[in-house]
Write an enzyme that holds these catalytic residues in place. Structure first.
Site, short mmCIF file in Angstrom:
data_model
loop_
_atom_site.label_atom_id
_atom_site.label_comp_id
_atom_site.label_asym_id
_atom_site.label_seq_id
_atom_site.Cartn_x
_atom_site.Cartn_y
_atom_site.Cartn_z
CB SER A 181 -29.04 -73.54 10.86
OG SER A 181 -30.16 -73.03 10.16
CE1 TYR A 184 -33.01 -77.06 12.74
CE2 TYR A 184 -32.84 -74.78 11.99
CZ TYR A 184 -32.48 -76.12 11.87
OH TYR A 184 -31.57 -76.50 10.90
N1 LIG Z 1 -31.22 -79.28 4.71
C1 LIG Z 1 -30.98 -78.00 5.01
O1 LIG Z 1 -31.31 -77.12 4.20
C2 LIG Z 1 -30.27 -77.63 6.29
C3 LIG Z 1 -29.97 -76.28 6.48
C4 LIG Z 1 -29.30 -75.88 7.64
C5 LIG Z 1 -28.95 -76.83 8.58
N2 LIG Z 1 -29.27 -78.13 8.40
C6 LIG Z 1 -28.84 -79.08 9.44
O2 LIG Z 1 -28.15 -80.15 8.85
C7 LIG Z 1 -28.25 -81.29 9.70
C8 LIG Z 1 -28.70 -82.48 8.85
O3 LIG Z 1 -29.99 -82.22 8.32
P1 LIG Z 1 -30.48 -82.76 6.90
O4 LIG Z 1 -30.86 -81.61 6.10
O5 LIG Z 1 -29.53 -83.75 6.36
O6 LIG Z 1 -31.88 -83.43 7.34
P2 LIG Z 1 -32.33 -84.93 7.50
O7 LIG Z 1 -32.17 -85.64 6.20
O8 LIG Z 1 -33.66 -84.84 8.13
O9 LIG Z 1 -31.26 -85.50 8.53
C9 LIG Z 1 -31.32 -85.27 9.91
C10 LIG Z 1 -30.50 -86.36 10.56
O10 LIG Z 1 -30.51 -86.19 11.99
C11 LIG Z 1 -30.93 -87.42 12.55
N3 LIG Z 1 -31.59 -87.30 13.83
C12 LIG Z 1 -32.69 -86.60 14.16
N4 LIG Z 1 -33.04 -86.82 15.43
C13 LIG Z 1 -32.13 -87.72 15.93
C14 LIG Z 1 -31.94 -88.36 17.17
N5 LIG Z 1 -32.79 -88.17 18.19
N6 LIG Z 1 -30.89 -89.20 17.33
C15 LIG Z 1 -30.05 -89.44 16.30
N7 LIG Z 1 -30.18 -88.88 15.09
C16 LIG Z 1 -31.22 -88.03 14.91
C17 LIG Z 1 -31.88 -88.01 11.51
O11 LIG Z 1 -32.10 -89.37 11.78
P3 LIG Z 1 -33.48 -90.08 11.27
O12 LIG Z 1 -33.29 -90.35 9.81
O13 LIG Z 1 -33.52 -91.32 12.11
O14 LIG Z 1 -34.59 -89.12 11.54
C18 LIG Z 1 -31.08 -87.74 10.26
O15 LIG Z 1 -30.03 -88.66 10.11
C19 LIG Z 1 -29.22 -80.91 10.83
O16 LIG Z 1 -28.49 -80.52 11.96
C20 LIG Z 1 -29.96 -79.71 10.23
O17 LIG Z 1 -30.47 -78.86 11.23
C21 LIG Z 1 -29.92 -78.57 7.27
#
Ligand SMILES: NC(=O)c1ccc[n+]([C@@H]2O[C@H](COP(=O)([O-])OP(=O)(O)OC[C@H]3O[C@@H](n4cnc5c(N)ncnc54)[C@H](OP(=O)(O)O)[C@@H]3O)[C@@H](O)[C@H]2O)c1
Length: 244
Positions: free
Chosen positions: A136, A149
């Site tokens: 991140s 986080y």
């Molecule tokens: N979007 C951004 O701007 C951004 C920026 C920097 C980093 N990130 C990172 O990118 C990654 C994906 O995030 P995203 O933006 O795609 O958000 P998202 O749509 O909320 O996806 C998060 C994913 O992680 C899963 N997850 C959460 N808790 C879990 C658990 N206990 N066991 C298994 N799966 C779990 C969620 O499953 P559920 O659907 O079941 O909740 C979902 O599939 C994360 O590591 C996040 O920190 C995102």
């Protein structure tokens, strides 16, 4: 000559592949030729439908950080993408131990023990492997009201480096991608807030939010032979945010 950006004959496992960035990564790895194990804690119907014969499902709830201990026993997996992540917001003065543990378990402890299980399986068969961690901007910056986080994502950057050090000679590449502000459910509230949204956009040199596909194509690169000499890197895919 074999295309160094293709993944034909490889198998990838992506955590949190039901939505957002994880879903985009799973689909891009599939498009590049890989078989994809779609790991999620809920049915990943959309991802599996898009992957067709190239996808299979694995139920994995990483709130148990050791949940993936047997995930690599059934068939050889060549590429692991640690994408699943969670966030809980509160002032640091009020931050609870329950929130701290919930975030650290999924974002950091599960990343280590899932990667350990993967590396043990790769090592046992004397194979080669690629690990891609999703870090991140908060692997580098402080953020606000997200102490667990930020600590977890700094930890992901550190783990990426130590595991690269230990395993590079054994044929396992460990790298990370640090996404900037990406259009997913995770950031919907920010994008719907006109002031926050404008302030963020104004600071992004590329002049647009990132898309899940921007991260996905970088993941294909880090999974493919083209990146064989890259170890321990945390690649910013942020439209230039950290360069400002
Ligand atoms: N979007 C951004 O701007 C951004 C920026 C920097 C980093 N990130 C990172 O990118 C990654 C994906 O995030 P995203 O933006 O795609 O958000 P998202 O749509 O909320 O996806 C998060 C994913 O992680 C899963 N997850 C959460 N808790 C879990 C658990 N206990 N066991 C298994 N799966 C779990 C969620 O499953 P559920 O659907 O079941 O909740 C979902 O599939 C994360 O590591 C996040 O920190 C995102």
């Amino acid at each position: 000559m074999t295309n160094p950006f293709r993944l034909d004959g490889k198998t990838a496992l992506v955590t949190g592949a039901n939505a957002g960035i994880g879903q985009a990564i799973a689909l891009a790895l599939g498009q590049a030729g890989a078989q994809v194990v779609v790991a999620a804690r809920r049915p990943a119907t959309e991802t599996l439908a898009a992957l067709g014969a190239q996808g299979r499902t694995l139920t994995l709830d990483l709130s148990d950080p050791l949940a993936a201990r047997d995930a690599f026993a059934a068939e050889p997996v060549d590429i692991l993408v640690n994408n699943a992540g969670t966030i809980r917001r509160a002032d640091s003065l009020d931050y609870s131990e329950a929130d701290w543990d919930a975030v650290m378990d999924v974002n950091l402890k599960a990343v280590f023990f899932t990667t350990q299980a993967f590396a043990r399986a790769v090592t046992a068969r004397e194979g080669r492997g690629k690990v891609i961690n999703i870090a991140s901007l908060l692997s580098f910056q402080g953020g606000i009201r997200v102490p667990a986080y930020t600590a977890s994502k700094h930890g992901v950057a550190g783990l990426t480096k130590i595991l690269a050090n230990e395993w590079a000679a054994g044929g396992i590449n460990v790298n990370a991608i640090a996404p900037g502000y990406i259009e997913t459910a995770n950031t919907a509230a920010l994008r719907e807030d006109p002031e926050r949204s404008a302030a963020i956009l104004d600071r992004i040199p590329a002049g647009r939010w990132g898309r899940p596909e921007d991260i996905a194509q970088t993941a294909v690169f880090l999974a493919a032979p083209a990146s064989d000499y890259i170890h321990g890197a945390v690649l910013n895919v942020d439209g230039g945010w950290l360069a400002r």
